[in-house]
Each structure stands twice: as structure tokens, then as C-alpha cells.
Design a protein around this motif. Structure first.
Motif, PDB file in Angstrom:
ATOM      1  N   ILE A  85       0.919  -1.361   0.031  1.00 43.65           N
ATOM      2  CA  ILE A  85      -0.091   0.054   0.076  1.00 43.65           C
ATOM      3  C   ILE A  85       0.938   1.511   0.009  1.00 43.65           C
ATOM      4  O   ILE A  85       1.950   1.582   0.837  1.00 43.65           O
ATOM      5  CB  ILE A  85      -0.938  -0.076   1.254  1.00 43.65           C
ATOM      6  CG1 ILE A  85      -1.900  -1.230   1.042  1.00 43.65           C
ATOM      7  CG2 ILE A  85      -1.744   1.281   1.321  1.00 43.65           C
ATOM      8  CD1 ILE A  85      -2.732  -1.544   2.154  1.00 43.65           C
ATOM      9  N   GLY A  86       0.727   1.983  -0.928  1.00 43.32           N
ATOM     10  CA  GLY A  86       1.545   3.538  -1.067  1.00 43.32           C
ATOM     11  C   GLY A  86       2.966   3.093  -1.990  1.00 43.32           C
ATOM     12  O   GLY A  86       3.698   4.209  -2.033  1.00 43.32           O
ATOM     13  N   VAL A  87       3.114   1.999  -2.325  1.00 45.57           N
ATOM     14  CA  VAL A  87       4.484   1.835  -2.720  1.00 45.57           C
ATOM     15  C   VAL A  87       4.436   2.554  -4.280  1.00 45.57           C
ATOM     16  O   VAL A  87       5.372   2.927  -4.702  1.00 45.57           O
ATOM     17  CB  VAL A  87       5.045   0.481  -3.126  1.00 45.57           C
ATOM     18  CG1 VAL A  87       4.934  -0.309  -1.682  1.00 45.57           C
ATOM     19  CG2 VAL A  87       3.753  -0.346  -4.082  1.00 45.57           C
ATOM     20  N   GLY A  88       3.295   2.649  -4.907  1.00 45.38           N
ATOM     21  CA  GLY A  88       3.118   3.219  -6.286  1.00 45.38           C
ATOM     22  C   GLY A  88       3.723   2.591  -7.317  1.00 45.38           C
ATOM     23  O   GLY A  88       4.114   1.164  -7.200  1.00 45.38           O
ATOM     24  N   ALA A  89       3.321   2.890  -8.985  1.00 39.76           N
ATOM     25  CA  ALA A  89       3.650   2.226  -9.809  1.00 39.76           C
ATOM     26  C   ALA A  89       5.095   2.049 -10.036  1.00 39.76           C
ATOM     27  O   ALA A  89       5.436   1.179 -10.596  1.00 39.76           O
ATOM     28  CB  ALA A  89       2.894   2.927 -10.856  1.00 39.76           C
ATOM     29  N   ALA A  90       5.844   3.039  -9.727  1.00 44.88           N
ATOM     30  CA  ALA A  90       7.354   3.277  -9.865  1.00 44.88           C
ATOM     31  C   ALA A  90       7.891   1.828  -9.255  1.00 44.88           C
ATOM     32  O   ALA A  90       8.777   1.422  -9.910  1.00 44.88           O
ATOM     33  CB  ALA A  90       7.977   4.163  -9.203  1.00 44.88           C
ATOM     34  N   ALA A  91       7.537   1.524  -8.016  1.00 45.82           N
ATOM     35  CA  ALA A  91       8.129   0.473  -7.450  1.00 45.82           C
ATOM     36  C   ALA A  91       7.739  -1.046  -7.983  1.00 45.82           C
ATOM     37  O   ALA A  91       8.753  -1.606  -8.365  1.00 45.82           O
ATOM     38  CB  ALA A  91       7.422   0.386  -5.872  1.00 45.82           C
ATOM     39  N   GLN A 124       0.740  -3.282 -16.215  1.00 43.87           N
ATOM     40  CA  GLN A 124      -0.755  -3.559 -15.910  1.00 43.87           C
ATOM     41  C   GLN A 124      -0.491  -3.800 -14.419  1.00 43.87           C
ATOM     42  O   GLN A 124      -1.608  -3.482 -13.648  1.00 43.87           O
ATOM     43  CB  GLN A 124      -1.173  -5.011 -16.656  1.00 43.87           C
ATOM     44  CG  GLN A 124      -1.574  -4.750 -18.092  1.00 43.87           C
ATOM     45  CD  GLN A 124      -1.815  -5.878 -18.804  1.00 43.87           C
ATOM     46  OE1 GLN A 124      -1.440  -6.870 -18.574  1.00 43.87           O
ATOM     47  NE2 GLN A 124      -2.528  -5.884 -20.046  1.00 43.87           N
ATOM     48  N   LEU A 125       0.418  -4.411 -13.958  1.00 48.15           N
ATOM     49  CA  LEU A 125       0.361  -4.965 -12.452  1.00 48.15           C
ATOM     50  C   LEU A 125       0.604  -3.411 -11.856  1.00 48.15           C
ATOM     51  O   LEU A 125       0.160  -3.185 -10.712  1.00 48.15           O
ATOM     52  CB  LEU A 125       1.804  -5.558 -12.076  1.00 48.15           C
ATOM     53  CG  LEU A 125       1.628  -7.202 -12.341  1.00 48.15           C
ATOM     54  CD1 LEU A 125       3.111  -8.026 -12.409  1.00 48.15           C
ATOM     55  CD2 LEU A 125       0.791  -7.652 -11.133  1.00 48.15           C
ATOM     56  N   ALA A 126       1.471  -2.647 -12.257  1.00 48.88           N
ATOM     57  CA  ALA A 126       1.906  -1.250 -11.672  1.00 48.88           C
ATOM     58  C   ALA A 126       0.458  -0.368 -11.728  1.00 48.88           C
ATOM     59  O   ALA A 126       0.209   0.001 -10.975  1.00 48.88           O
ATOM     60  CB  ALA A 126       2.908  -0.529 -12.651  1.00 48.88           C
ATOM     61  N   GLY A 127      -0.332  -0.573 -12.712  1.00 50.15           N
ATOM     62  CA  GLY A 127      -1.422   0.222 -12.733  1.00 50.15           C
ATOM     63  C   GLY A 127      -2.632  -0.498 -11.615  1.00 50.15           C
ATOM     64  O   GLY A 127      -3.088   0.461 -11.099  1.00 50.15           O
ATOM     65  N   TYR A 128      -2.393  -1.656 -11.443  1.00 49.18           N
ATOM     66  CA  TYR A 128      -3.352  -2.236 -10.415  1.00 49.18           C
ATOM     67  C   TYR A 128      -3.013  -1.663  -9.018  1.00 49.18           C
ATOM     68  O   TYR A 128      -3.748  -1.238  -8.420  1.00 49.18           O
ATOM     69  CB  TYR A 128      -3.272  -3.805 -10.749  1.00 49.18           C
ATOM     70  CG  TYR A 128      -4.066  -4.502  -9.447  1.00 49.18           C
ATOM     71  CD1 TYR A 128      -5.520  -4.358  -9.276  1.00 49.18           C
ATOM     72  CD2 TYR A 128      -3.335  -5.211  -8.457  1.00 49.18           C
ATOM     73  CE1 TYR A 128      -5.903  -4.849  -8.229  1.00 49.18           C
ATOM     74  CE2 TYR A 128      -3.890  -5.761  -7.435  1.00 49.18           C
ATOM     75  CZ  TYR A 128      -5.296  -5.593  -7.341  1.00 49.18           C
ATOM     76  OH  TYR A 128      -5.718  -6.018  -6.118  1.00 49.18           O
ATOM     77  N   GLU A 193      13.458   5.352 -10.878  1.00 52.04           N
ATOM     78  CA  GLU A 193      12.391   4.398 -10.031  1.00 52.04           C
ATOM     79  C   GLU A 193      12.974   4.178  -8.775  1.00 52.04           C
ATOM     80  O   GLU A 193      12.573   4.028  -7.677  1.00 52.04           O
ATOM     81  CB  GLU A 193      11.859   3.315 -10.734  1.00 52.04           C
ATOM     82  CG  GLU A 193      10.667   3.628 -11.636  1.00 52.04           C
ATOM     83  CD  GLU A 193      10.348   2.886 -12.843  1.00 52.04           C
ATOM     84  OE1 GLU A 193       9.648   2.950 -13.681  1.00 52.04           O
ATOM     85  OE2 GLU A 193      11.249   1.601 -12.550  1.00 52.04           O
ATOM     86  N   ALA A 194      14.314   3.547  -8.976  1.00 49.67           N
ATOM     87  CA  ALA A 194      15.365   3.173  -7.575  1.00 49.67           C
ATOM     88  C   ALA A 194      15.223   4.220  -6.831  1.00 49.67           C
ATOM     89  O   ALA A 194      15.529   4.283  -5.512  1.00 49.67           O
ATOM     90  CB  ALA A 194      16.586   2.418  -8.214  1.00 49.67           C
ATOM     91  N   MET A 195      15.773   5.403  -7.179  1.00 47.07           N
ATOM     92  CA  MET A 195      16.066   6.552  -6.385  1.00 47.07           C
ATOM     93  C   MET A 195      14.653   7.206  -5.718  1.00 47.07           C
ATOM     94  O   MET A 195      14.708   7.545  -4.389  1.00 47.07           O
ATOM     95  CB  MET A 195      16.492   7.900  -7.365  1.00 47.07           C
ATOM     96  CG  MET A 195      18.112   7.521  -7.735  1.00 47.07           C
ATOM     97  SD  MET A 195      18.727   9.183  -8.095  1.00 47.07           S
ATOM     98  CE  MET A 195      18.357   8.997 -10.245  1.00 47.07           C
ATOM     99  N   PRO A 199      14.199   0.861  -3.302  1.00 44.14           N
ATOM    100  CA  PRO A 199      14.087  -0.573  -3.511  1.00 44.14           C
ATOM    101  C   PRO A 199      15.136  -1.356  -2.372  1.00 44.14           C
ATOM    102  O   PRO A 199      16.301  -0.831  -2.270  1.00 44.14           O
ATOM    103  CB  PRO A 199      14.107  -1.094  -4.786  1.00 44.14           C
ATOM    104  CG  PRO A 199      15.202  -0.171  -5.549  1.00 44.14           C
ATOM    105  CD  PRO A 199      14.804   1.328  -4.749  1.00 44.14           C
ATOM    106  N   GLN A 200      14.760  -2.471  -1.968  1.00 43.11           N
ATOM    107  CA  GLN A 200      15.662  -3.312  -0.961  1.00 43.11           C
ATOM    108  C   GLN A 200      16.222  -2.581   0.035  1.00 43.11           C
ATOM    109  O   GLN A 200      15.640  -1.936   0.800  1.00 43.11           O
ATOM    110  CB  GLN A 200      16.624  -4.241  -2.158  1.00 43.11           C
ATOM    111  CG  GLN A 200      16.072  -4.653  -3.251  1.00 43.11           C
ATOM    112  CD  GLN A 200      15.552  -5.994  -3.308  1.00 43.11           C
ATOM    113  OE1 GLN A 200      16.069  -6.615  -2.381  1.00 43.11           O
ATOM    114  NE2 GLN A 200      14.876  -6.544  -4.241  1.00 43.11           N
TER     115      GLN A 200
END
Lengths: 268, 550
Positions: A85-91, A124-128, A193-195, A199-200
Motif C-alpha cells: 500500500i502506497g508503494v506506487g507504480a514506480a516500485a 498492468q501490474l503497476a496500474g493495478y 525509479e530506484a532513487m 528498493p531493497q
């Protein structure tokens, strides 16, 4: 036509000896062309509309089948995976697009590997995921033009990134088996996106911390470096003095010793 | 006016060339000799005999790479500015344009990108420096394992040892000159080590750097050391080293006709000089090839030094790696985190044992390297001169000690690259460090015993070969029905190598004149037992005679 040639009548049409060659060639061209078309079509689908109902529906199906086991059907997470929740499409675009997710095994860190999903499916996953709760979005193409200031970008990289990723972007070790990966092959959007999402084990560099323009500078610097020729010859993996030391002992001194043996060899 | 004296035979009417025999060459050499007396040197040095063995040429490699360093280094001084004055880079390397950096860094970039052939010469200089230290150490290992440091060569071992230290100092000062990020990080580590010395550390640091780290003086000072003091010292010690080499004559391996009183080989003039001259160009050519094809120290990738960024994977050049490794392998706490801290404050003074212990350990290691010849001479009590080089197996304890030292050094070196090992072999850096910590202690012990056993086994094999020859694999049936395998006796020339070595026995403790056994003698006896308790005696002529009639 010559009479003597008549008995050895030339074979025409599908009986020509060249027919099978032509057939194989056509087949190869078609499959090759189709493959090229298909793979070329994948980046074109980068313009998937993340907010369309169809995208979200497809994304939901993919998520339920591939991600929900760990991240939960409603993205709330479980014992085996964090909440999304809240990670967004970028993640999502970063984690799935670089092949880090789905996770192959439980380890200190998810390594990047060939992605399981094609670009459309990733989007599609990002959009969802983004449709459930908002978060950092996939960077616009205007942020990834590689027209930033490479000098400033390199300086920002040295100050903010080099302590883990190494000054040449060659990567480095972190604690407990974690590591900062090599950045030379990473795509501009994934670096961005990493910046943005951290991630990790990476910290988040949000837009107040490093502005979008500065992010672009950093990406420009990295891409300038990875694209530029190594002026001094083979780079020996850009690993610095350790690689150079091993090289001098194994190849430099090895060659020298071979020469000494040759020079003092007795004639047979 | 005629005289029999050749010296005053002056006939102005005779043609110049025919005054004496030998033509122009003869005239020229006489001209020089009459004014310098050089024929004495040529006679002494030109007749020096070099035995032919590949391992005798390793020191030459060091000498030749040093010559390459001098030539390329001179070229670099034409363009290098040893100044930390801040300038804005405006050279041809795009990704650094407009960046503030020191004049030292800027001029190094200038050498790399604008000076014709500059990058090639810079890379050759750096590769030659790495080869210089590497070949020096390989040469030292050869001397060590063949016992070529024994009387009368102990002092020359010490001179060679000083050259090794000077070579490392040369390397480190040169590595820091470009004032790039990598070398700046390295300099910071050295600065930290200096600061770690209690009481005087801070003072020394301020003295060296002319104030706080990094200051604006250090590059200029290192430059003076790098191009003036250290090369002069290296040259002086090389000269001394070579004079000793000539004075002592060359060592040789045991062989037919080779004794402790002679040297069998080729004279310097003309054979060896030609060979060595050719070899110089081989080494030079090899270094040029390396400089042409392999990047070394790409400072433009690292960027200018700035005290705030520290890069992952920062390493010193390989020959300083063992010192960096010692720091990395030193635990911060005794007994794991939460145990006894290695850094504590006592009466307003900080004691950084995590830095002091590595410094002391490294110091002891280096001093042990220097003093080993004297230690061995003391233990064996051998006052004879030795000109026959040992085969490493024939002195098992020395070889084992050498192997232990190599193991210790190697573990320290890999300690310096622990992070690269961790990422490349996908292990965690903590376990890598722990493994290396254990190996630093166990590795030398293991290396000692394994090497010693291998040496003894090889000696046993040699003994077997000398006495019974080699198994031919040919089975012969005797008339009586008995089967035997034919053993081929070893070649006489070969046998020479197998039987010629010293045999030392453990020291027997005996009371001195005062009827007492001093502590030093007890210690000597203890070490002597460690050295020579397990030993394989060389085959005696009686044994050989018996075996022959067998």
C-alpha cells in the motif's frame, strides 16, 4: 532452346532445386520478422494507460495469480512479504521490470534476473497496485532524456551513491550478504525509479532530496560513462587496484617469468 | 729518435690511425682507459660470471622496470603540477567540465587527454611501478627459499629489504599524486592510522599535512619525496646492492663441478650483457603493451578528491593491500560486538587498539622479514660461507617458515579485497571477514606443517632415488622364476643435485665455561629442535657404495 538440352529439361516451380531453399528462407524471414515485430511492439506498449479499467483488471488478475501469495490479495502483505500500500507504480515497474520480483528464493536481497513478465504485463501490474492506493508514479519520458548535466550528475553520484555503488557504478558489498548492484546496464527509468522508491536496502531519494532535474543529471552521468569508450584500453572490470594487482601478478609477472625461462633454456 | 718505450713513442709523421694497432675502436678504448682507468672495472665486472637459471633473472626484472619508471616518470614531470590550488576543469574530457579540482588532478587529466602519448606513458609508468614491486618480492622469495641470504650475503638481504620498503613508499607517494577520489580515500586511511598513534599521532599528522587533513600541502610534499628523495635512495641502494652482488659472486645451484669455491656460467661480457640487454627490451616492450592495452587507474572515472564522498570498493594498490587488510581484519571488539571495545579513552587520551594492533603486527612481520637471515644463522650456528643455493626441500623448516609468511601476507592481501570477494562470490562480507580472521591465524600454522611434511617427503623420495634409482616399470623374470622390477640407477649428473646439501642437527645443550646454561642457549636449543628435529639425512658416500653393490 538447344535440342540437346531438352532431355535434361529444367525443373520449374515447386520442383526447382531452389524451391526448398526459398521455402526455408521465407519461413525464417516470417518467423524472424514476426519475432522482431513482437519484440519491437513491447516497448511501444510502454504507453499503456495505467489508469484504464482494462489495464487495472488485467493487472488484478496477474497480481492475484503471481503476487498475492506473499503480498496478500488486498496488498496488505503477509508474513512472507511486505504491504504494497502506497508503494506506487514506480516500485512495481522497478521490482518486476528488473526481474527482482517475483522472488526466486528467500535471500538477503532479491537479485535482478531476466524479467518474468513482458512490459505490458509489468505496466498492468503497476496500474493495478497504483489504483489501490497512490504512490510514486513511473517517471515521464521527459525526465529520461539523458540531456542532463553529466558533470554535476557525477558529482551528485559521488556524494550520494558512490559509498555503496562504487564511484564507477561497479557496485559494492553491504552487510549480511546484501549488496549494491552494478549500474552500468540498468535502464534510465529503472535508475530513476530506484532513487524514487528506495528498493531493497537502498534509501529513498525523494524529489525534495534530489530534484527531478538532479536525478536526470545523475542518470546522464551514468549513461555517459557506460556508453563512453574506455580510453585507456581494456577496463579489467572497472574494479580498480585489486584487479590491476591480480593482472600484474598473473599476466605481467607470468609473462616475465616465461621469458626468463625461455632466455635461460638450454638448446636441445 | 727511437725508443722502445711504447708510451712515449710519438712519431708525428706517421698517419694517426696506424700509430697503434686496433684501428678506431682500439684508439677510442685506449683514449678512454688512459684517462679513466676504466679497464680495471671492465675486467672485474665484465668477467663476473652469471650461472644460467631462470630464477636468477628476477632481480633484473625489478631493475629494468625501475629504469622504465625513471624514463616514463621524467616525461610525466614535464607536465605534472604538484599543486593543490583549486582550478576549474576546462579540458577535453566532457563529463568533468566545469568541475572544481586541484591543479594536480587537472594536470594529470591534461597528461591523459591532451598531451600526445601522455596517457600511454602514464599507464606504462603505473604498470611498471606495479611490476617493480611484484618482481622485487618474487626476487626476495627466490632468495629466501634458496637460502641465498646466508653468509656472506646477509647485509645484501637487508639492502634488498630496504629497497622493498622504498619501492612501497615510492608506489604509495606516486599513487596519491593525482589527487583523485580513490587515492584521496587511501590517503585518508593512512592519515587515520597516523592519528591512531597515541600522544604523538595528531602532532605527526599536522606536521605531515601542514595542518588538518587534507590541507593544501600534502601533494606537493609527496611529490618532492616521490621524485627526489625516494628515487635517489632507491638508486643508491640499487648501486650498493649490485656492488655486493659483484663482490660476493653469484650463487649457483648444486651440480657437477659446481662447488662453494667456483661459479659456473657465462661472463657478463659479451654473452650475458647481450642477453640482459635484450631482456631489458623484452620487459620494456611488455610494459608498453600493457600500457597500450590495459587501463590502469582511470582517474577521470573516479573524479577529483573531496573529503566527503567515500567510494565502495576503495582499495590501495596491491602492494599496500596487506596493510589495508590488517586494518579490515582487526576486530573492533574482543569477543564480538558488546565485548571488550578496542578503542577506549583513558585519562583524556584515546587509545585505538583497533589501529595500533595492526600497526604493531605489520611492524613485527616486516622486521621478521628483515632479520630472518640473522635468526637462522644464530639457530644453526653456521659461520661458513655459502655459495651453493639450497633446493627449498632440503631446508624444510626454512621453507615452511617462508610458506607461513606467504600465507600470512596473502590472507592480509585478500583481507583488503574482502568486499570484492563478497560481491563476486555471493557471500556476506561478515562471513568473509570472519573466515579471513581465522585463516590469518590458522593459515600460517597449516602452511608451516603442510610445507614441512611435503619437503620431508620430497627429501625421502630423493633419497630413495639416489639409493635405488627410479622404477622402470619393466618386470623381469629371473631364471629361478622370481620376478623383479628393474630399477634404473639415477644419472650421475642428476644425482649430484640430490645429494649435495647441508645437514644440521638439533643443538645439544652444553654448559658454558662457567658451568651454566644461559637462557639464550636454551631458547636457541628450543628453536633448533623445532627446525631440525625432523630431518632426512643426505645420502653418504658409504651408503651410496653399499647401494651400488646391492
Amino acid at each position: 532452346m538447344n535440342d540437346e538440352m531438352k532431355p535434361r529439361r529444367r525443373k520449374h516451380g515447386r520442383r526447382s532445386p531452389l524451391a526448398s531453399v526459398a521455402l526455408v528462407l521465407t519461413g525464417l524471414l516470417m518467423t524472424g520478422g514476426a519475432y522482431a515485430l513482437f519484440t519491437a511492439a513491447t516497448p511501444a506498449s510502454a504507453s499503456v494507460d495505467l489508469t484504464s479499467t482494462q489495464t487495472i483488471q488485467e493487472g488484478k488478475k496477474l497480481f492475484a495469480a503471481n503476487c498475492a501469495t506473499c503480498h496478500g490479495l488486498n496488498l496488505a502483505g503477509s508474513d512472507s512479504g511486505p504491504s504494497l500500500i502506497g508503494v506506487g507504480a514506480a516500485a512495481v515497474d522497478f521490482q518486476v521490470g528488473t526481474g527482482r520480483m517475483p522472488l526466486a528464493k528467500d535471500a538477503a536481497q532479491a537479485p535482478d534476473k531476466p524479467p518474468v513478465f513482458n512490459d505490458t504485463q509489468v505496466k498492468q501490474l503497476a496500474g493495478y497496485v497504483a489504483s489501490i492506493s497512490p504512490g510514486p508514479g513511473i517517471p515521464a519520458a521527459s525526465n529520461l532524456t539523458l540531456t542532463g548535466d553529466a558533470t554535476k550528475g557525477a558529482e551528485l553520484f559521488r556524494i550520494n551513491c558512490a559509498m555503496c555503488h562504487n564511484v564507477a557504478g561497479a557496485g559494492g558489498a553491504l552487510t549480511e550478504g546484501k549488496y549494491a548492484p552494478n549500474l552500468m546496464e540498468t535502464s534510465p527509468s529503472h535508475i530513476y525509479e530506484a532513487m524514487l522508491t528506495g528498493p531493497q536496502n537502498m534509501p529513498v531519494f525523494n524529489d525534495d532530496n534530489i530534484t527531478p532535474q538532479e536525478k536526470q543529471d545523475i542518470i546522464t552521468a551514468l549513461k555517459t560513462q557506460s556508453k563512453s569508450e574506455t580510453v585507456g584500453g581494456f577496463a579489467l572490470g572497472s574494479l580498480g587496484p585489486v584487479a590491476e594487482g591480480l593482472f600484474i601478478w598473473i599476466f605481467g609477472l607470468g609473462a616475465v617469468v616465461a621469458f626468463t625461462v625461455w632466455l635461460t633454456a638450454k638448446a636441445n | 729518435m727511437t725508443t722502445t718505450s711504447d708510451t712515449y713513442n710519438f712519431d708525428p709523421t706517421a698517419p694517426a690511425d696506424s700509430r697503434r694497432s686496433g684501428g678506431i675502436t682500439g684508439w677510442a678504448s685506449r683514449y678512454v682507459d688512459e684517462r679513466t682507468g676504466i679497464s680495471y672495472v671492465v675486467r672485474e665486472f665484465g668477467r663476473k660470471i652469471f650461472p644460467d637459471h631462470w630464477s636468477f633473472m628476477l632481480g633484473e626484472v625489478a631493475l629494468y622496470s625501475f629504469v622504465v619508471i625513471l624514463i616514463t616518470g621524467t616525461f610525466l614531470t614535464f607536465f605534472f603540477q604538484a599543486s593543490m590550488a583549486e582550478v576549474t576543469y576546462d579540458g577535453s574530457y566532457g563529463p568533468l567540465k566545469g568541475l572544481e579540482m586541484s591543479a594536480a588532478m587537472q594536470s594529470t587529466l591534461h597528461i591523459s587527454f591532451e598531451i600526445r602519448g601522455g596517457l600511454l606513458i602514464r599507464q606504462v609508468h603505473h604498470w611498471a611501478a606495479l611490476l617493480f614491486v611484484a618482481s622485487t618480492m618474487l626476487h626476495m622469495l627466490r632468495i629466501f627459499f634458496t637460502g641465498a641470504f646466508r653468509k656472506p650475503r646477509e647485509l645484501n638481504w637487508v639492502i634488498g629489504f630496504v629497497l622493498w620498503i622504498l619501492a612501497m613508499a615510492e608506489g604509495f607517494t606516486g599513487y596519491s599524486l593525482p589527487d583523485d577520489l580513490l587515492s584521496g580515500n587511501g590517503l585518508r586511511i593512512i592519515a587515520g592510522m597516523v592519528e591512531g598513534i597515541p600522544f604523538i599521532g595528531s602532532w605527526i599528522l599536522w606536521l605531515l599535512f601542514g595542518g588538518e587533513f587534507p590541507g593544501t600541502a600534502i601533494v606537493g610534499r609527496l611529490y618532492t619525496l616521490h621524485i627526489l628523495l625516494l628515487p635517489a635512495a632507491v638508486l643508491a641502494f640499487i648501486a650498493l646492492h649490485l656492488v655486493f652482488v659483484v663482490t660476493h659472486k653469484h650463487t649457483q645451484y648444486a651440480g657437477p663441478g659446481r662447488t662453494n669455491e667456483n661459479v659456473i656460467g657465462v661472463p657478463v661480457l659479451p654473452v650475458f650483457a647481450a642477453k640482459a640487454g635484450g631482456f631489458f627490451f623484452v620487459v620494456f616492450g611488455l610494459l608498453m603493451l600493457m600500457g597500450a592495452f590495459f587501463t590502469i587507474n582511470p582517474i577521470w572515472v573516479y573524479g577529483p578528491y573531496d573529503p566527503s564522498p567515500v567510494s565502495a570498493g576503495t582499495q590501495p594498490d596491491w602492494y599496500i593491500g596487506f596493510a589495508d587488510g590488517a586494518l579490515r581484519l582487526m576486530p573492533g571488539w574482543l569477543g564480538g560486538p558488546g565485548g571488550v571495545p578496542m578503542e577506549f579513552v583513558l585519562f583524556n587520551t584515546t587509545y585505538s587498539l583497533n589501529i595500533l594492533i595492526p600497526i604493531v603486527v605489520l611492524g613485527l612481520f616486516i622486521v621478521a622479514v628483515m632479520l630472518y637471515p640473522f635468526l637462522e644463522a644464530w639457530v644453526t650456528g653456521d659461520k661458513r660461507e655459502h655459495h651453493i643455493a639450497d633446493r627449498p626441500r632440503n631446508m624444510p623448516s626454512r621453507t615452511a617458515i617462508g610458506a607461513a609468511g606467504v600465507a600470512f601476507y596473502t590472507v592480509l592481501f585478500f583481507g583488503a579485497s574482502s568486499d570484492l570477494i563478497a560481491t563476486h562470490f555471493k557471500v556476506s562480507i561478515e562471513s568473509m571477514i570472519t573466515i579471513l580472521q581465522f585463516m590469518l591465524v590458522l593459515g600460517p600454522v597449516l602452511a608451516f606443517f603442510v610445507t614441512k611434511r611435503i619437503c620431508l617427503a620430497l627429501q625421502k623420495k630423493d633419497r630413495q632415488i639416489v639409493l635405488h634409482g627410479t622404477e622402470s616399470g619393466r618386470i623381469v623374470r629371473l631364471p629361478g622364476g622370481e620376478y623383479i622390477e628393474v630399477h634404473e640407477p639415477v644419472d650421475e649428473y642428476e644425482r649430484w643435485k640430490l645429494v649435495a646439501f647441508n645437514d644440521y642437527e638439533p643443538l645439544m645443550l652444553r654448559p658454558n665455561a662457567a658451568g651454566r646454561i644461559p637462557v639464550t642457549e636454551r631458547a636457541r636449543a628450543a628453536i633448533s629442535r623445532l627446525f631440525f628435529e625432523d630431518r632426512i639425512e643426505p645420502v653418504t658416500s658409504t651408503e651410496l657404495e653399499v647401494a651400488r653393490h646391492h
